[in-house]
Write an enzyme that holds these catalytic residues in place. Structure first.
Site, PDB file in Angstrom:
ATOM      1  N   LYS A 110      28.895 161.900 -20.027  1.00 47.20           N
ATOM      2  CA  LYS A 110      29.554 163.167 -19.875  1.00 47.20           C
ATOM      3  C   LYS A 110      28.393 164.462 -19.722  1.00 47.20           C
ATOM      4  O   LYS A 110      28.726 165.505 -19.362  1.00 47.20           O
ATOM      5  CB  LYS A 110      30.416 163.382 -20.920  1.00 47.20           C
ATOM      6  CG  LYS A 110      31.649 162.506 -20.874  1.00 47.20           C
ATOM      7  CD  LYS A 110      32.996 162.946 -21.452  1.00 47.20           C
ATOM      8  CE  LYS A 110      34.046 162.018 -21.190  1.00 47.20           C
ATOM      9  NZ  LYS A 110      34.014 160.812 -21.650  1.00 47.20           N
TER      10      LYS A 110
HETATM   11  C1  LIG Z   1      34.804 159.708 -21.251  1.00 42.85           C
HETATM   12  C2  LIG Z   1      34.183 158.451 -21.115  1.00 42.85           C
HETATM   13  C3  LIG Z   1      34.933 157.240 -20.288  1.00 42.85           C
HETATM   14  C4  LIG Z   1      36.005 157.663 -19.222  1.00 42.85           C
HETATM   15  O1  LIG Z   1      35.507 158.591 -18.277  1.00 42.85           O
HETATM   16  P1  LIG Z   1      36.586 159.036 -17.366  1.00 42.85           P
HETATM   17  O2  LIG Z   1      35.773 159.940 -16.385  1.00 42.85           O
HETATM   18  O3  LIG Z   1      37.614 159.767 -18.282  1.00 42.85           O
HETATM   19  O4  LIG Z   1      37.404 157.959 -16.594  1.00 42.85           O
HETATM   20  C5  LIG Z   1      34.076 156.019 -20.323  1.00 42.85           C
HETATM   21  N1  LIG Z   1      33.201 155.633 -21.110  1.00 42.85           N
HETATM   22  C6  LIG Z   1      32.829 156.775 -22.036  1.00 42.85           C
HETATM   23  C7  LIG Z   1      31.374 156.180 -22.952  1.00 42.85           C
HETATM   24  C8  LIG Z   1      33.171 157.933 -21.927  1.00 42.85           C
HETATM   25  O5  LIG Z   1      32.597 158.907 -22.809  1.00 42.85           O
END
Ligand SMILES: *Cc1c(COP(=O)(O)O)cnc(C)c1O
Length: 462
Positions: A110
């Site tokens: 993220k």
């Molecule tokens: C947020 C997150 C996801 C999911 O991502 P999306 O874009 O919401 O599908 C998967 N793995 C981790 C570690 C995350 O923090």
């Protein structure tokens, strides 16, 4: 290039408007008016992640920022990564590689979307001479990435709601140990849905805002986050195949943002075989791709908490772009009755899914087994989210041609309990994660009611 809503009621918006507004005014999600196209021959001459970003990002931002401004912004956007090219590609065997996206300061992917978002927020606020409040709820990694990305900008104050719940101690401490005067972490005696309700209220009532102040959303529907993520799909394709053969990408997903970034890169010209939509027991997406059943169910807690969702907000963009061929009226129709009436696409349209998508649902038991297998077979420790994507590849391998890239979305050290319970060992914890256990937590406790929370924000927004 301008943007418009998936529901047809909010059109011809600039990049900056879309950035600062987040959600469209009709409740839809913003989409670019057309898909900008890449020149693969030009991309092949590029080398670094930064080269790619400098080529991709301006394709979306011209309506608001000059290319020079964007180049300057990108020079300092992605910071505190331990890899020079931000990501690392690890080959497991001849057909499978791991794309490690966790080398940023909060050890999850993220950071890519939120650092870009924060940099653009700040640039926009500065030139308008305004300030902003970031207000959001988090059940996992969004909060820490948002806090980390925004804390260096004086123009932004962050208030993040944490439900009592399933997040790991590491995930919580990443937020509560940030010692910065413009960051507040609020622990809410309630569920993630309770927190979301309060956030939604704040966006409709705007009770604590001063004149001339923005209220910014950091959830994954903000288009700018998708842009940041598109960049690593192009980078990985360049490094792994130079765009000469289409790849498969296995994406562990919750809100469908990361999958949609992959789809977007493909629409821009990146060769692509299949996208594997890998989910945990919260399997609304798998039910859709395997059975045309997009119906909301209760959230269950899993060992991959950052994918514990009941609906996948970015999925609306796929309904709009892929299934209805950008027909806002049809998209609106699906969503005006959802979640009371589940989404079911016309069969003739839904059957297109298999050209591009495969899906698989991995329960906790299989997730942990996948972690053990990869440790034994490849001496490679995966975090539980990555393991979901890896298991999906193993299960679907007969349907895959060519090479497959497994997206690793978090560092295993973020989930020490799961690793420990699986009998596995974390070899190297990133410094950014080991220091948080020596720091004091700063946290404000609240019941799940908006009034006290809004008062708190007002009194800290002087
Ligand atoms: C947020 C997150 C996801 C999911 O991502 P999306 O874009 O919401 O599908 C998967 N793995 C981790 C570690 C995350 O923090």
């Amino acid at each position: 290039m301008l943007f418009h809503s998936t529901r047809g009621g909010d059109n011809n918006r600039t990049f900056e408007e879309v950035l600062m507004q987040g959600l469209a005014s009709d409740g839809g999600l913003f989409m670019p008016n057309e898909w900008p196209q890449v020149d693969l021959d030009h991309l092949r001459t590029l080398k670094t992640f930064s080269d790619i970003a400098n080529y991709i990002v301006p394709k979306f931002t011209k309506s608001s920022f000059s290319d020079e401004e964007v180049t300057e912004l990108l020079n300092s956007t992605w910071h505190n990564f331990s890899e020079e090219n931000l990501v690392k590609i690890q080959n497991l065997d001849e057909s499978n590689a791991i794309l490690e996206l966790f080398h940023g300061p909060t050890a999850a992917f993220k950071d890519f979307g939120l650092q870009l978002a924060a940099a653009f927020f700040n640039m926009s606020l500065n030139r308008q001479n305004k300030t902003a409040i970031v207000f959001g709820a988090t059940s996992g990694d969004t909060g820490s990435a948002a806090i980390d990305a925004c804390k260096r900008f004086d123009s932004i104050k962050s208030f993040i709601l944490l439900p009592e719940g399933n997040m790991s101690d590491v995930q919580r401490r990443q937020m509560t140990t940030v010692d910065s005067p413009n960051v507040y972490t609020l622990l809410i005696d309630g569920t993630f849905d309770d927190c979301q309700t309060i956030v939604k209220k704040a966006f409709s009532e705007r009770p604590f805002l001063k004149n001339d102040q923005f209220l910014l959303a950091v959830n994954s529907i903000n288009w700018v986050r998708i842009i940041g993520q598109i960049c690593y799909y192009f980078y990985a394709s360049l490094k792994i195949s130079e765009f000469k053969e289409p790849l498969n990408f296995s994406v562990p997903t919750g809100n469908f943002g990361n999958v949609f970034a992959c789809y977007s890169a493909h629409k821009m010209g990146m060769p692509l075989n299949k996208i594997l939509v890998a989910v945990n027991d919260n399997n609304i997406l798998h039910r859709f791709f395997s059975n045309n059943d997009y119906s909301k169910q209760k959230v269950s807690e899993t060992v991959s908490p950052s994918m514990d969702i009941s609906i996948a907000s970015n999925f609306e963009r796929l309904v709009y772009d892929f299934y209805t061929n950008r027909n806002a009226k049809s998209c609106m129709k699906f969503y005006s009755d959802f979640p009371e009436i589940p989404i079911k696409i016309e069969d003739s349209m839904w059957s297109k899914s298999k050209d591009l998508f495969l899906s698989y649902c991995v329960d906790d038991f299989s997730t942990v087994n996948a972690m053990k297998d990869s440790y034994t077979d490849f001496n490679y420790l995966m975090d539980p989210h990555t393991a979901v994507a890896s298991k999906a590849v193993e299960q679907l391998k007969d349907k895959l041609e060519g090479k497959t890239v497994i997206l690793s979305t978090a560092h295993p050290a973020k989930f020490p309990d799961v690793i420990h319970n699986a009998g596995l060992k974390i070899k190297d914890t990133p410094d950014s994660l080991s220091v948080i256990f020596d720091k004091k937590e700063k946290i404000y406790n609240f019941p799940a009611s908006k009034d006290a929370i809004f008062e708190f924000i007002t009194s800290h927004n002087k």
